[in-house]
Design an enzyme around this catalytic site. Structure first.
Site, mmCIF file in Angstrom:
data_model
loop_
_atom_site.group_PDB
_atom_site.id
_atom_site.type_symbol
_atom_site.label_atom_id
_atom_site.label_comp_id
_atom_site.label_asym_id
_atom_site.label_seq_id
_atom_site.Cartn_x
_atom_site.Cartn_y
_atom_site.Cartn_z
ATOM 1 N N ASP A 209 0.834 -1.209 0.000
ATOM 2 C CA ASP A 209 0.000 0.000 0.000
ATOM 3 C C ASP A 209 0.866 1.255 0.000
ATOM 4 O OD1 ASP A 209 -2.437 1.255 -0.163
ATOM 5 O OD2 ASP A 209 -2.771 1.300 2.002
ATOM 6 N N LYS B 67 1.658 4.566 -1.308
ATOM 7 C CA LYS B 67 0.954 5.611 -2.051
ATOM 8 C C LYS B 67 1.246 6.951 -1.400
ATOM 9 C CE LYS B 67 -3.320 4.833 0.565
ATOM 10 N NZ LYS B 67 -4.772 4.519 0.485
ATOM 11 N N ASN C 181 0.312 7.638 2.282
ATOM 12 C CA ASN C 181 1.026 6.895 3.319
ATOM 13 C C ASN C 181 2.492 7.295 3.440
ATOM 14 O OD1 ASN C 181 -1.301 5.485 3.912
ATOM 15 N ND2 ASN C 181 -0.753 3.701 2.682
ATOM 16 N N ASP D 65 0.738 3.371 8.003
ATOM 17 C CA ASP D 65 -0.430 2.578 7.612
ATOM 18 C C ASP D 65 -0.021 1.229 6.998
ATOM 19 O OD1 ASP D 65 -2.900 1.612 7.046
ATOM 20 O OD2 ASP D 65 -3.523 3.258 5.759
ATOM 21 N N THR E 280 -4.265 0.125 -3.769
ATOM 22 C CA THR E 280 -4.930 1.322 -4.290
ATOM 23 C C THR E 280 -4.781 1.331 -5.805
ATOM 24 O OG1 THR E 280 -4.424 2.514 -2.242
ATOM 25 C CG2 THR E 280 -5.035 3.834 -4.153
#
Length: 485
Positions: free
Chosen positions: A280, A282, A285, A298, A317
């Site tokens: 994750d 992105k 984060n 996260d 995502t």
């Protein structure tokens, strides 16, 4: 055998019955005589060796000639007293053995009532100890033993709330200050009902375990503590005051992109060597500390996965997903992938820093856009959610800001699809183009997947990764004040 005993007891009761009694009294007398006779036959047949013995192996049968000549009522009371005495001895011995065992294991904490002798308890404590202990609710056991149960009074007495940092479907993040140490923290509050509804209990426990193990890394947000109440989950982590990467910095100079890509790569390499896949990475984060260095946060979609192993969970995502995951969602096929998906996500972040645009994975009938990113949870066991996600991918229009660009990267793609780069890509220096081509490679086997391969490309020629690991490079020296929001 039990039936024979009951019938024999019934005959005995009928023979001893007085001549003038009604039927109800006879029935009650027969039932009591049968139960007491059965209990007397069992307890008189076996005898405990010692008050200290409670194992079944210590029970001895005794001869029937030694049975006391007492009435059935007397035998019942005598045997009941013996059972009561041995039950008390069993509880006392079990308690003392449990306390002695806990002394050999310092990390085991026993309840307060087990560690104190009843002779030292006050009358009020004795009255409290004698009360019934209700079973722990299932909604608490579901998150145990990782999450310790606390009440809201503890939070209000220990921490002072100073506003909301972020809020969304996942929960709310508050900025809190320790009343005693005057230290700032970030407190993430999650609703248990939402976690259970999303079937994310195991996912939450993995997040806590991973962040607890890897939080000591200088580029990862440290998890301080975590608790639960009857309705909510609380995650206390260090407070990162710089905000999100793309919300803080307006324009990224070339040297700053070098530093930030290197710092993220160091964090990813540490996670992978620790047996963790991030999944994750992105913009939301990636945080900045007070010195403008990178901090990853996260770990809700992270998972323990050793190097060389593969997994098949469809999560992430949309705009930062690797092509192998996106195509699996689109086709509904079973696809396995490895840690290389994190390096593709790093390429997406680098592309946004260099061009202020996102790349696009294109298949024959699949189109994605650069609209607001959509987070996807673990849908392995939820086919209806998978179908909804595929419908969403089909409805997304082709972004007019990302025209097709023929490049070396695109020419090397397989017939399954291609990675479409933004037009700003053509204005980048050759080493910048090479960085995006190697990280955004469609086929994972040809993609950069280690920090050793990354530091050997032209983009990092002359860059010192050891200085980046030790935070010896000051990001503020690489940018102008006008480039900060």
């Amino acid at each position: 055998m039990g039936n024979l005993i009951s019938r024999s007891a019934n005959r005995t009761a009928h023979e001893e019955q007085p001549p003038h009694t009604n039927s109800a009294t006879n029935t009650n007398r027969i039932r009591f005589s049968a139960s007491s006779s059965s209990l007397a036959n069992f307890t008189s047949k076996y005898l405990f060796r010692s008050r200290r013995s409670y194992s079944l192996s210590t029970i001895n049968p005794i001869a029937s000639s030694e049975q006391p000549t007492k009435t059935s009522h007397q035998r019942f009371g005598w045997n009941f007293a013996i059972l009561n005495r041995n039950a008390s001895n069993l509880i006392s011995r079990s308690r003392s053995r449990l306390v002695n065992f806990s002394r050999s294991l310092p990390h085991i904490t026993l309840p307060h009532f087990l560690t104190r002798s009843t002779s030292t308890l006050s009358p009020d404590e004795l009255a409290t100890q004698s009360r019934s202990i209700w079973p722990t609710p299932t909604i608490v056991l579901l998150f145990s033993p990782q999450f310790k149960l606390i009440n809201l009074e503890y939070l209000n007495e220990t921490y002072k709330f100073h506003g909301v940092i972020a809020s969304g479907a996942f929960g709310t993040v508050y900025r809190v200050i320790d009343r005693n140490e005057k230290t700032e923290f970030a407190l993430k509050v999650l609703e248990k009902s939402q976690i259970i509804r999303d079937k994310a209990v195991r996912q939450l426990k993995n997040e806590v375990d991973i962040q607890s193990v890897c939080g000591h890394n200088t580029f990862i947000v440290k998890l301080i503590a975590f608790w639960q109440s009857h309705r909510e989950i609380y995650l206390l982590s260090e407070y990162i005051g710089g905000g999100e990467l793309f919300d803080t910095i307006r324009k990224f100079p070339y040297k700053l992109v070098q530093l930030y890509v290197a710092e993220i790569a160091v964090a990813l390499d540490f996670l992978h060597n620790a047996g963790v896949i991030y999944r994750d990475l992105k913009a939301e984060n990636i945080l900045l500390d007070d010195a403008f260095h990178i901090k990853l946060t996260d770990f809700g979609l992270s998972k323990f996965l050793k190097i060389g192993q593969r997994t098949h969970t469809l999560c992430g995502t949309l705009q930062y997903m690797a092509p192998e995951i996106l195509l699996a969602i689109r086709s509904g096929d079973f696809v396995e992938y490895d840690h290389s998906v994190d390096w593709y996500s790093l390429g997406v972040v680098a592309c946004r820093m260099l061009t202020n645009q996102l790349p696009e994975v294109v298949e024959a009938e699949m189109k994605t856009s650069t609209s607001n990113p959509t987070s996807i949870s673990d849908f392995t066991d939820n086919s209806r959610a998978n179908n909804k996600l595929r419908d969403e991918l089909n409805r997304l229009p082709l972004s007019p800001t990302l025209p097709a660009l023929k490049s070396k990267c695109n020419d090397r793609q397989s017939t399954q699809g291609t990675v479409r780069l933004p037009v700003e890509y053509s204005t980048l220096p050759s080493d910048g183009q090479d960085l995006l081509e190697r990280l955004l490679e469609f086929r994972p086997e040809r993609r950069i997947r280690s920090i050793f391969s990354l530091q050997r490309i032209a983009f990092f020629m002359g860059f010192n990764f050891d200085d980046a690991k030790k935070k010896k490079i000051n990001p503020l020296d690489l940018m102008d004040s006008t480039e900060i929001y």
